[in-house]
Scaffold this active site. Structure first.
Site, PDB file in Angstrom:
ATOM      1  N   TYR A 129      96.948  57.462  -0.750  1.00  0.00           N
ATOM      2  CA  TYR A 129      98.208  57.816  -1.404  1.00  0.00           C
ATOM      3  C   TYR A 129      98.183  59.282  -1.801  1.00  0.00           C
ATOM      4  CZ  TYR A 129      99.336  52.870  -1.695  1.00  0.00           C
ATOM      5  OH  TYR A 129      99.645  51.576  -1.391  1.00  0.00           O
ATOM      6  N   MET A 168      94.326  50.103  -4.597  1.00  0.00           N
ATOM      7  CA  MET A 168      94.058  48.873  -5.332  1.00  0.00           C
ATOM      8  C   MET A 168      92.951  48.054  -4.663  1.00  0.00           C
ATOM      9  SD  MET A 168      96.588  45.709  -6.306  1.00  0.00           S
ATOM     10  CE  MET A 168      97.886  46.749  -6.955  1.00  0.00           C
ATOM     11  N   LYS A 195      80.003  39.150 -25.804  1.00  0.00           N
ATOM     12  CA  LYS A 195      81.464  39.235 -25.742  1.00  0.00           C
ATOM     13  C   LYS A 195      81.928  39.777 -24.385  1.00  0.00           C
ATOM     14  CE  LYS A 195      80.856  43.653 -28.079  1.00  0.00           C
ATOM     15  NZ  LYS A 195      80.868  44.340 -29.364  1.00  0.00           N
ATOM     16  N   ARG A 243      87.580  49.614 -38.839  1.00  0.00           N
ATOM     17  CA  ARG A 243      88.414  48.636 -38.138  1.00  0.00           C
ATOM     18  C   ARG A 243      88.340  47.258 -38.779  1.00  0.00           C
ATOM     19  NH1 ARG A 243      84.525  47.958 -32.706  1.00  0.00           N
ATOM     20  NH2 ARG A 243      82.845  46.902 -33.828  1.00  0.00           N
TER      21      ARG A 243
HETATM   22  C1  PLP Z   1      79.739  45.068 -29.511  1.00  0.00           C
HETATM   23  C2  PLP Z   1      79.027  45.068 -30.812  1.00  0.00           C
HETATM   24  C3  PLP Z   1      77.644  45.322 -30.878  1.00  0.00           C
HETATM   25  C4  PLP Z   1      76.821  45.722 -29.676  1.00  0.00           C
HETATM   26  O1  PLP Z   1      76.880  47.120 -29.468  1.00  0.00           O
HETATM   27  P1  PLP Z   1      76.082  47.807 -28.271  1.00  0.00           P
HETATM   28  O2  PLP Z   1      76.350  49.246 -28.450  1.00  0.00           O
HETATM   29  O3  PLP Z   1      76.644  47.252 -27.016  1.00  0.00           O
HETATM   30  O4  PLP Z   1      74.646  47.444 -28.445  1.00  0.00           O
HETATM   31  C5  PLP Z   1      77.023  45.160 -32.100  1.00  0.00           C
HETATM   32  N1  PLP Z   1      77.725  44.810 -33.211  1.00  0.00           N
HETATM   33  C6  PLP Z   1      79.047  44.607 -33.184  1.00  0.00           C
HETATM   34  C7  PLP Z   1      79.750  44.238 -34.437  1.00  0.00           C
HETATM   35  C8  PLP Z   1      79.740  44.741 -31.995  1.00  0.00           C
HETATM   36  O5  PLP Z   1      81.068  44.528 -31.979  1.00  0.00           O
END
Ligand code: PLP
Length: 382
Positions: free
Chosen positions: A269, A317, A40, A137
């Protein structure tokens, strides 16, 4: 004609180290569990195309993404393996997910009904069920497994296949194992109360930290993310509690301007740094617009010609200033390292995260598109 990716500032990805981390993780959990690399957020900011190109030959079972668009991107890259969309899918994204043959992760019966509607007899769809054991969540409540389990079972059929069940730990990186033990107990308890044979489905729970610390929680699959990308998954445990990952990411920039300044001269800045003596300052072309955390201003450091030098003043920036008074040999055009190794010196992503009051995940995914992602050039001997 495009210019050299290493002309200004860039992110360097060491694909050999990525492979090595994958192998270490595989060694830790043993040969049986499936590996579902989490790719992701553009492969945690490394660039998903290179990440997937590196992992594909290692034959992972599938991949995990957060969004439908990320899943579609993998399909466009030619990935035919299962792709799980872990975040709850907004109704507006369901059709596109179904068309791409993604696997939905379902947290309530309404979402499952939408997924069922998108499924056609000739194009069956798969889904995994998330069980909320304390992360809060997403997921079905672990306490009510009998009820929602029956609801999910009713939807299931040849066009809609219930292929997996999982939970997610909120504290696998914490020194205290108790919350994870308790989530594990809740998950097992929910699985036992389901009106279906849970063991006939792919069961999974472990992220990087859990997979490395408790291989016994690996079940049928593990979902590593940060560890593959060289992030230490449990810094609070000390560096050696799990096999340390090999660093994968370096962030580098060119020294673009150097000058001598008299005592009393100020930089950045707010003029938050003043030269105490006659000093030699260098400007590098990288700033918070590239994802360099602004909190590093007057706190962070950089490496140049194998030596650590301080950042001075606020980060802008597009530019950051470093004090080169003790490095008179440096010259415009030199490579300056913000994260990574230079000779024997190293700045880890964890050190940067600590100074920026955040975690390695946010540092990596915060690197912006302005930085080209390049492959680390092979170095002899290592
Ligand atoms: C992002 C995620 C992981 C990976 O977690 P890491 O700590 O990066 O290994 C695993 N399971 C779910 C559901 C996630 O959203």
């Amino acid at each position: 004609m495009s210019i050299d990716a290493r002309s200004r500032a860039w992110v360097e990805v060491d694909t050999r180290a990525l492979r090595a981390n994958y192998d270490t993780l595989r060694g830790r959990v043993g040969p049986a569990p499936a590996l579902i690399p989490m790719v992701k957020a553009d492969g945690y900011g490394l660039g998903v195309e290179r990440v997937v190109g590196t992992l594909e030959p290692l034959n992972p079972w599938g991949y995990g993404v957060a969004t439908v668009d990320e899943g579609r991107r993998l399909r466009r890259l030619g990935v035919e393996r299962p792709v799980l969309v872990f975040s709850p899918m907004p109704p507006q994204a369901v059709q596109a997910a179904a068309a791409a043959g993604l696997t939905a992760c379902v947290s309530d019966l309404d979402a499952l009904a939408r997924w069922a509607e998108a499924a056609g007899a000739d194009a069956p769809l798969d889904f995994h069920v998330e069980v909320d054991t304390g992360m809060g969540r997403a997921g079905f409540d672990w306490r009510a497994a009998e009820e929602w389990g029956e609801g999910v079972r009713r939807f299931t059929g040849p066009a809609l296949r219930w292929t997996g069940i999982f939970t997610h730990f909120h504290g696998a990186d914490s020194p205290d194992p108790a919350p994870t033990t308790e989530q594990w107990r809740r998950f097992r308890d929910a699985l036992e109360r389901l009106p279906v044979d849970a063991d006939a489905r792919m069961l999974h729970a472990a992220n990087s930290a859990a997979a490395l610390r408790w291989p016994e929680y690996a079940l049928d699959a593990v979902r590593p993310g940060i560890y593959l990308y060289g992030g230490h998954p449990a810094t609070a445990l000390g560096p050696d509690a799990v096999p340390p990952p090999r660093p994968v990411v370096a962030v580098r920039a060119r020294l673009a301007h150097v000058k001598m300044v008299p005592p009393g001269h100020t930089v950045g800045y707010g003029a938050r740094y003043t030269a105490g003596t006659r000093e030699r300052w260098g400007t590098i072309d990288i700033g918070y617009g590239d994802g360099l955390p602004r909190l590093l201003g007057n706190r962070g450091s950089a490496l140049v010609r194998g030596r650590e030098v301080p950042m001075i003043g606020r980060i802008s920036m597009d530019m950051t200033v470093i004090d080169l008074s003790d490095s008179p040999e440096t010259a415009v055009g030199d490579v300056v390292t913000l994260i990574g190794r230079d000779g024997d010196a190293e700045i880890t992503v964890e050190q940067v995260a600590a100074l920026a009051d955040t975690i390695s995940y946010e540092v990596l995914t915060g690197l912006t598109n302005r930085l080209p992602r390049v492959e680390r050039e092979a170095h002899g001997g290592d």
